[in-house]
Scaffold this motif. Structure first.
Motif, PDB file in Angstrom:
ATOM      1  N   GLU A  48       0.857  -1.209   0.000  1.00 27.71           N
ATOM      2  CA  GLU A  48       0.000   0.000   0.000  1.00 27.71           C
ATOM      3  C   GLU A  48       0.879   1.241   0.000  1.00 27.71           C
ATOM      4  O   GLU A  48       0.667   2.206  -0.697  1.00 27.71           O
ATOM      5  N   ASP A  49       1.919   1.179   0.854  1.00 27.74           N
ATOM      6  CA  ASP A  49       2.776   2.362   0.948  1.00 27.74           C
ATOM      7  C   ASP A  49       3.342   2.715  -0.412  1.00 27.74           C
ATOM      8  O   ASP A  49       3.382   3.851  -0.822  1.00 27.74           O
ATOM      9  N   ASP A  50       3.795   1.650  -1.094  1.00 30.17           N
ATOM     10  CA  ASP A  50       4.415   1.948  -2.392  1.00 30.17           C
ATOM     11  C   ASP A  50       3.432   2.715  -3.239  1.00 30.17           C
ATOM     12  O   ASP A  50       3.745   3.717  -3.838  1.00 30.17           O
ATOM     13  N   VAL A 500       2.450  -1.118  11.260  1.00 28.37           N
ATOM     14  CA  VAL A 500       1.013  -1.418  11.260  1.00 28.37           C
ATOM     15  C   VAL A 500       0.477  -1.250   9.835  1.00 28.37           C
ATOM     16  O   VAL A 500       0.808  -0.282   9.158  1.00 28.37           O
ATOM     17  N   LYS A 501      -0.340  -2.210   9.396  1.00 24.46           N
ATOM     18  CA  LYS A 501      -0.904  -2.092   8.050  1.00 24.46           C
ATOM     19  C   LYS A 501      -1.778  -0.839   7.987  1.00 24.46           C
ATOM     20  O   LYS A 501      -2.435  -0.454   8.959  1.00 24.46           O
ATOM     21  N   LYS A 502      -1.829  -0.213   6.827  1.00 26.15           N
ATOM     22  CA  LYS A 502      -2.625   1.001   6.624  1.00 26.15           C
ATOM     23  C   LYS A 502      -4.058   0.746   7.041  1.00 26.15           C
ATOM     24  O   LYS A 502      -4.686   1.547   7.715  1.00 26.15           O
ATOM     25  N   SER A 503      -4.585  -0.429   6.643  1.00 20.39           N
ATOM     26  CA  SER A 503      -6.005  -0.719   6.940  1.00 20.39           C
ATOM     27  C   SER A 503      -6.224  -0.743   8.457  1.00 20.39           C
ATOM     28  O   SER A 503      -7.171  -0.149   8.974  1.00 20.39           O
ATOM     29  N   GLU A 504      -5.272  -1.341   9.184  1.00 17.16           N
ATOM     30  CA  GLU A 504      -5.400  -1.416  10.649  1.00 17.16           C
ATOM     31  C   GLU A 504      -5.264  -0.021  11.258  1.00 17.16           C
ATOM     32  O   GLU A 504      -6.017   0.381  12.133  1.00 17.16           O
ATOM     33  N   ALA A 505      -4.323   0.746  10.728  1.00 10.85           N
ATOM     34  CA  ALA A 505      -4.113   2.113  11.253  1.00 10.85           C
ATOM     35  C   ALA A 505      -5.392   2.922  11.068  1.00 10.85           C
ATOM     36  O   ALA A 505      -5.804   3.680  11.947  1.00 10.85           O
ATOM     37  N   LYS A 506      -6.072   2.710   9.934  1.00  5.09           N
ATOM     38  CA  LYS A 506      -7.303   3.467   9.670  1.00  5.09           C
ATOM     39  C   LYS A 506      -8.356   3.116  10.717  1.00  5.09           C
ATOM     40  O   LYS A 506      -9.035   3.979  11.257  1.00  5.09           O
ATOM     41  N   ILE A 507      -8.444   1.830  11.059  1.00  4.88           N
ATOM     42  CA  ILE A 507      -9.457   1.422  12.049  1.00  4.88           C
ATOM     43  C   ILE A 507      -9.144   2.074  13.392  1.00  4.88           C
ATOM     44  O   ILE A 507      -9.991   2.662  14.052  1.00  4.88           O
ATOM     45  N   ARG A 508      -7.860   2.022  13.767  1.00  3.19           N
ATOM     46  CA  ARG A 508      -7.465   2.625  15.056  1.00  3.19           C
ATOM     47  C   ARG A 508      -7.749   4.124  15.066  1.00  3.19           C
ATOM     48  O   ARG A 508      -8.123   4.704  16.074  1.00  3.19           O
TER      49      ARG A 508
END
Ligand SMILES: Nc1ncnc2c1ncn2[C@@H]1O[C@H](COP(=O)(O)OP(=O)(O)OP(=O)(O)O)[C@@H](O)[C@H]1O
Length: 589
Positions: A48-50, A500-508
């Motif tokens: 995702e980062d890329d 942390v995966k982007k998706s997880e960071a978004k949830i947090r």
């Protein structure tokens, strides 16, 4: 080394203090020194980062600041004009390099090095010149150096500059100069901010800069009053409106609309990334309606923030012609004037101990303390109220009147410690805040950058302490990277922690951690207490079974049995105390 092992290291109670490499400037200097700091930490790129960084690279992939001038034909000497243009371009690039200004787009005007040059080269409104010079600023900040000439040419602009670096002046000055004098044609400039407090602060700064120019600025403090101030019969009363999206949209939706934005020549978003956040309780939908109502095709659009997200950059590139993008220093980075510390406090209870420890050591007011919710702000306020410090609390549940009084008292210094939520996390310019305490770990790196940006403003030094517990390790690495990239020092293994995966960071980011209440008082047992206690008891029984099974090694198990027995006794004792406490409470009632 997995996360748990790393955390064992952290539980050694290490206190991480950023020792800023450079001497903190004695005199406030607004010019970021391009420090020879190590290369920013390259985060391990996930797929995702890329994609994101590719996006940003694409967004940034346009021509550099000065288009390469055509080489003169072989044998043909460059003309005097060409030589002159090249000299100006080289000088402009030299200035940009010196002040960490990166400007992307076509035909970007050179940065201005002084307010005198600004007034001379751009023939600023004489009264505006006086109001500017009356502020006694030594020189323009880097964002002002480059954004002022761009906006005075009415170019579309997306500006990213550190917190406290003078972005407000950078957009107000061109607006005021562009409008020149009061007209009765109605509103010609609209400035939007995410919170009422920030809009009010921008309004005050605008009122100062428009003094004696005849221009009229308005801030919608109460929507109920808006009818008298904006009704169709007196719509020609104001030139500039500073407000929040919900208030503006509310007035647009009245029948007939109480605002006419068809003549708006300047559309400016402060904290643009926050204003363009999608989803529930966000502003994007309101913004779309407002933007559509500003129907003048020649309007100048400008976005300002210390942080940007890819969606905002994409929107700007897609909708704004001939866009100029200015970045000061490193995009989405913390200001370098703040000494940043990460403090492991063990548990939620440990935070209160650490907070009282800081009070005991002697806080240097004014201090801002950030927590993650209104409830926790109230709880912390009740805890600190009797600690002998002038503390107050501000959050969205307090009335506007209470919030105004609170902000005023904090600005005047009668409140030393202000407990707040993300409401005060962006843009608010409290003079001389010495310390920001992140009592609750920030939900995102963007929140962290803005929160600590309430100190270390206008080049003055500041300090930020961020408490964290085992529950916060997920975001720890990203904050450690921010600290490191703004010149701080953090333990190497924090940077090595799993990303942390982007998706997880978004949830947090959307759902803050469910933390234990902030309280040392015995309070009636809540459901979560019972769950917490029964989980603890189950754990004790399970461990006892293991011990019984391993009966053979009597000698080294005794102390453990004793300890477990003690935990059970303690838990029973707490029960008893609570029972007694609730009984006394019943008697009282
Ligand atoms: N050229 C200047 N020289 C010195 N101080 C300045 C200059 N321009 C603005 N300031 C002061 O710097 C402080 C911060 O300005 P401002 O609030 O506009 O910062 P900002 O970049 O908008 O910060 P944030 O990102 O937190 O919103 C203000 O007190 C302002 O008066």
């Amino acid at each position: 080394m997995d996360e748990h092992d790393i955390f064992k290291l952290i539980t050694a109670g290490v206190r991480f203090t950023k020792k800023s490499k450079k001497e903190q400037p004695t005199k406030p200097q607004l010019q970021p020194k391009i420090s020879k700091k190590e290369e920013p930490v390259k985060s391990k790129k996930s797929k995702e980062d890329d994609q994101d960084s590719t996006e940003f690279r694409l967004l940034a992939g346009e021509s550099t600041t000065e288009p390469k001038r055509k080489k003169p034909k072989e044998g043909k000497a460059p003309s005097a004009k060409e030589l002159e243009l090249q000299k100006v371009a080289d000088q402009a690039n030299e200035t940009r390099k010196q002040f960490g200004i990166s400007a992307l787009g076509k035909r970007i005007p050179p940065p201005v090095a002084s307010f005198e040059a600004l007034t001379r080269d751009f023939k600023l409104l004489p009264r505006l010149q006086q109001n500017l010079l009356a502020r006694n600023f030594d020189q323009p900040t880097p964002i002002q150096m480059q954004a002022l000439p761009v906006l005075l040419q009415r170019r579309a602009l997306m500006a990213c500059a550190p917190t406290g670096s003078g972005k407000t002046l950078a957009f107000l000055t061109p607006i005021i100069d562009g409008l020149r004098a009061h007209k009765t044609s109605g509103l010609r400039a609209l400035v939007l901010a995410p919170t009422r407090e920030l809009a009010q602060q921008i309004y005050r700064e605008c009122a100062e800069l428009t003094r004696e120019t005849g221009l009229r600025t308005h801030f919608i403090s109460k929507v109920s009053e808006a009818k008298q101030k904006h009704g169709t019969e007196c719509k020609q009363r104001y030139d500039i409106l500073v407000s929040t999206p919900n208030r503006v949209r509310f007035l647009l939706q009245q029948e007939p609309p109480l605002l006419d934005l068809s003549q708006v020549e300047w559309f400016v978003l402060d904290e643009a990334d926050r204003l363009m956040e999608e989803g529930q309780n966000n502003f994007k939908e309101q913004l779309d309606d407002i933007y559509a109502a500003c129907s003048l095709p020649t309007k100048c659009v400008a976005f300002f923030s210390a942080t940007y997200t890819v969606p905002v950059a994409k929107w700007a590139l897609r909708h704004l012609k001939n866009l100029v993008r200015i970045t000061i220093g490193v995009q989405n980075s913390a200001t370098e004037s703040v000494q940043q510390e990460l403090l492991f406090v063990g548990s939620e209870g440990g935070k209160l101990v650490a907070m009282r420890d800081l009070v005991r050591q002697g806080l240097q007011p004014p201090v801002l303390v950030f927590v993650q919710s209104k409830e926790r702000a109230k709880q912390l306020f009740e805890e600190l109220l009797y600690d002998g410090i002038n503390v107050d609390v501000i959050h969205a549940e307090r009335s506007q009147h209470q919030r105004d009084n609170c902000v005023r008292a904090f600005r005047e210094g009668s409140i030393w410690v202000l407990i707040c939520t993300e409401l005060m996390g962006r843009g608010i310019d409290f003079k001389g805040v010495n310390l920001v305490i992140n009592y609750d770990f920030p939900p995102t790196t963007i929140s962290y950058i803005h929160r600590i940006g309430r100190t270390g403003r206008a080049g003055r030094p500041g300090r930020a302490i961020t408490f964290f517990t085992q529950e916060d390790t997920a975001n720890l690495r990203s904050i450690a990277v921010i600290i490191k990239n703004s010149g701080g020092t953090v333990p190497e293994y924090m940077l090595q922690m799993k990303k942390v995966k982007k998706s997880e960071a978004k949830i947090r980011a959307k759902k803050p951690l469910d933390r234990e209440d902030i309280s040392t008082k015995i309070r009636p047992e809540t459901k979560s207490d019972e769950i917490h206690k029964s989980a603890k008891l189950k754990k004790v029984e399970k461990t006892e079974k293991i011990i019984k099974k391993r009966q053979g090694k009597e000698k080294d198990l005794k102390p453990k049995q004793k300890k477990l027995g003690k935990i059970k006794v303690d838990l029973k004792a707490v029960d008893k105390r609570k029972g007694k406490a609730s009984k006394t409470r019943k008697e009282k009632v």
